[in-house]
Design a protein around this motif. Sequence first.
Motif, PDB file in Angstrom:
ATOM      1  N   ALA A  27       0.834  -1.204   0.000  1.00  0.00           N
ATOM      2  CA  ALA A  27       0.000   0.000   0.000  1.00  0.00           C
ATOM      3  C   ALA A  27       0.872   1.260   0.000  1.00  0.00           C
ATOM      4  CB  ALA A  27      -0.927  -0.003   1.208  1.00  0.00           C
ATOM      5  N   CYS A  28       1.932   1.244   0.821  1.00  0.00           N
ATOM      6  CA  CYS A  28       2.839   2.399   0.885  1.00  0.00           C
ATOM      7  C   CYS A  28       3.571   2.599  -0.436  1.00  0.00           C
ATOM      8  CB  CYS A  28       3.841   2.208   2.024  1.00  0.00           C
ATOM      9  SG  CYS A  28       3.100   2.128   3.658  1.00  0.00           S
ATOM     10  N   ALA A  33       4.351   5.200  -5.838  1.00  0.00           N
ATOM     11  CA  ALA A  33       4.594   4.896  -7.250  1.00  0.00           C
ATOM     12  C   ALA A  33       4.347   6.064  -8.201  1.00  0.00           C
ATOM     13  CB  ALA A  33       3.755   3.673  -7.667  1.00  0.00           C
ATOM     14  N   PRO A  34       3.200   6.792  -8.107  1.00  0.00           N
ATOM     15  CA  PRO A  34       2.982   7.908  -9.054  1.00  0.00           C
ATOM     16  C   PRO A  34       4.092   8.947  -9.020  1.00  0.00           C
ATOM     17  CG  PRO A  34       0.952   7.366  -7.912  1.00  0.00           C
ATOM     18  CD  PRO A  34       2.032   6.599  -7.232  1.00  0.00           C
ATOM     19  N   PHE A  35       4.514   9.332  -7.799  1.00  0.00           N
ATOM     20  CA  PHE A  35       5.587  10.319  -7.696  1.00  0.00           C
ATOM     21  C   PHE A  35       6.881   9.790  -8.286  1.00  0.00           C
ATOM     22  CE2 PHE A  35       9.371  11.663  -5.384  1.00  0.00           C
ATOM     23  CZ  PHE A  35       9.373  13.019  -5.664  1.00  0.00           C
ATOM     24  N   PHE A  38       6.867   9.772 -12.186  1.00  0.00           N
ATOM     25  CA  PHE A  38       7.075  11.105 -12.755  1.00  0.00           C
ATOM     26  C   PHE A  38       8.486  11.609 -12.468  1.00  0.00           C
ATOM     27  CE2 PHE A  38       2.427  11.150 -12.877  1.00  0.00           C
ATOM     28  CZ  PHE A  38       2.219  11.743 -14.115  1.00  0.00           C
ATOM     29  N   PHE A  39       9.009  11.307 -11.277  1.00  0.00           N
ATOM     30  CA  PHE A  39      10.367  11.743 -10.923  1.00  0.00           C
ATOM     31  C   PHE A  39      11.394  11.114 -11.853  1.00  0.00           C
ATOM     32  CE2 PHE A  39      14.302  11.125  -8.455  1.00  0.00           C
ATOM     33  CZ  PHE A  39      14.605  12.449  -8.182  1.00  0.00           C
ATOM     34  N   ILE A  40      11.249   9.829 -12.124  1.00  0.00           N
ATOM     35  CA  ILE A  40      12.196   9.139 -13.009  1.00  0.00           C
ATOM     36  C   ILE A  40      12.085   9.659 -14.438  1.00  0.00           C
ATOM     37  CG2 ILE A  40      12.733   6.904 -14.062  1.00  0.00           C
ATOM     38  CD1 ILE A  40      11.931   5.621 -11.378  1.00  0.00           C
ATOM     39  N   ILE A  41      10.842   9.851 -14.924  1.00  0.00           N
ATOM     40  CA  ILE A  41      10.644  10.276 -16.316  1.00  0.00           C
ATOM     41  C   ILE A  41      11.120  11.709 -16.542  1.00  0.00           C
ATOM     42  CG2 ILE A  41       8.910  10.773 -18.087  1.00  0.00           C
ATOM     43  CD1 ILE A  41       7.289   8.427 -17.002  1.00  0.00           C
ATOM     44  N   PHE A  42      10.764  12.620 -15.611  1.00  0.00           N
ATOM     45  CA  PHE A  42      11.012  14.046 -15.854  1.00  0.00           C
ATOM     46  C   PHE A  42      12.241  14.598 -15.130  1.00  0.00           C
ATOM     47  CE2 PHE A  42       6.402  13.547 -16.550  1.00  0.00           C
ATOM     48  CZ  PHE A  42       6.330  14.011 -17.852  1.00  0.00           C
TER      49      PHE A  42
END
Length: 307
Positions: A27-28, A33-35, A38-42
Motif C-alpha cells: 500500500a505504501c 509509485a505515481p511520484f 514522474f520523478f524518473i521520467i522528468f
Amino acid sequence: MARSETYKNEKKSSIKELWRDIKRNKACYGMLAPFMIFFIIFTVIPVVMSLPMGFTDFNMAQTPKFVGLSNYINLFLSDKIFMRSIRVTLVFTIFTGPVSYVVCFMLAWLINEMPKKLKTIFTLIFYVPSMANIYTVWQLIFSGDMNGYLNSFLINLGIINAPVQWLTDGNYVLGASIAVQLWISLGAGFLALRAGFQNIDRTLYEAGAIEGIRNRWQELIYIVIPSMKPQMMFAAVMQIVSSFTAGTVAQNLVGFPSTDYRAHTIMTHAYDYGWVRYEMGYAAAICMVLFAVMFLCSKLIGRVLNK
C-alpha cells in the motif's frame, strides 16, 4: 571466485528481501509509485541524458553531432555572458542560500515556541509564498512610477526625490530579484525544519534541565541542533538547489534578458540556449557544469553538518 560468488549471493538475498518488503508494504509503495514514475521520467532520465548530450551539437531538428569538449571550451573561453552569469549566480547563492537557510531555521524555531493553533497559522503564512505566483504583487511594489508602493513610500519619507526604476535600472535589478527570491524561499526546507522541531524527544529537554541547561539558547545548541541533523541536511540541500537554479524569479520580475544581463544566472543562460535558441547540446553542457557545482557544494555542506 569465492568472493564473487559471495557477492552474487548477497545481491540476490538483498533483492529478495526488497521484494518481500514491497509485498509487505504494498500500500505504501503504491502511494509512492505515481511520484516515483514522474520523478524518473522528468528528472532522472533528463539528467542522465544531459551528460552525453553536452558533447554534441544538437538543435532538436537534426541528428546530434559529436563535438567532444567543444561546448565546454566555448563556455569558459568564449562565452562572456556565461562568465557573467557565474558571478551573478554566486551572488544569488551567497545571499539566498545561507541567509535563507538561517531565516528558515530561526522562523521554524520561533514558530515551534508558539501555541498549537498559532503554529499552524504562521506555518501557512510563511509557506504560502513558495507556492503562489506573487510576481504581479512584487511588480506593483517595485513599479517605476510615482504610484509604485516602494517609490511612494520612500518619497513620502523624503529618502528619494524621484521614482527609481527598480526593475529596469541595472543597478537595482539584481537586488530586487534577490529580495523576492528570499521571500519565496521558505519552501520544503522550511517544512522539514518545522517537522524536525516537532519530532524532538521531549525527554531530552528534561534531561538537559537536570544537566544544567537553563535557557532556550542552550537548548538550541546542545539539544535541538544535534537532534535535527537529517532535517537540517535536507533543508541545506534544498536551499542549495533553489539558490543555484534561481532564474524564474528574474525572468518573471525584471524580464528576459535583464538589463545588461545584471540578473542573468546560469539557469537563465541554459534556458536561453535550450528553449530560445534550441541549441540543446550547449544548454546540456551548461546544466552539467551547474550540476557539478551543486554536487560539490552538497558534499561540502554534508561534511560540515556531520561535524
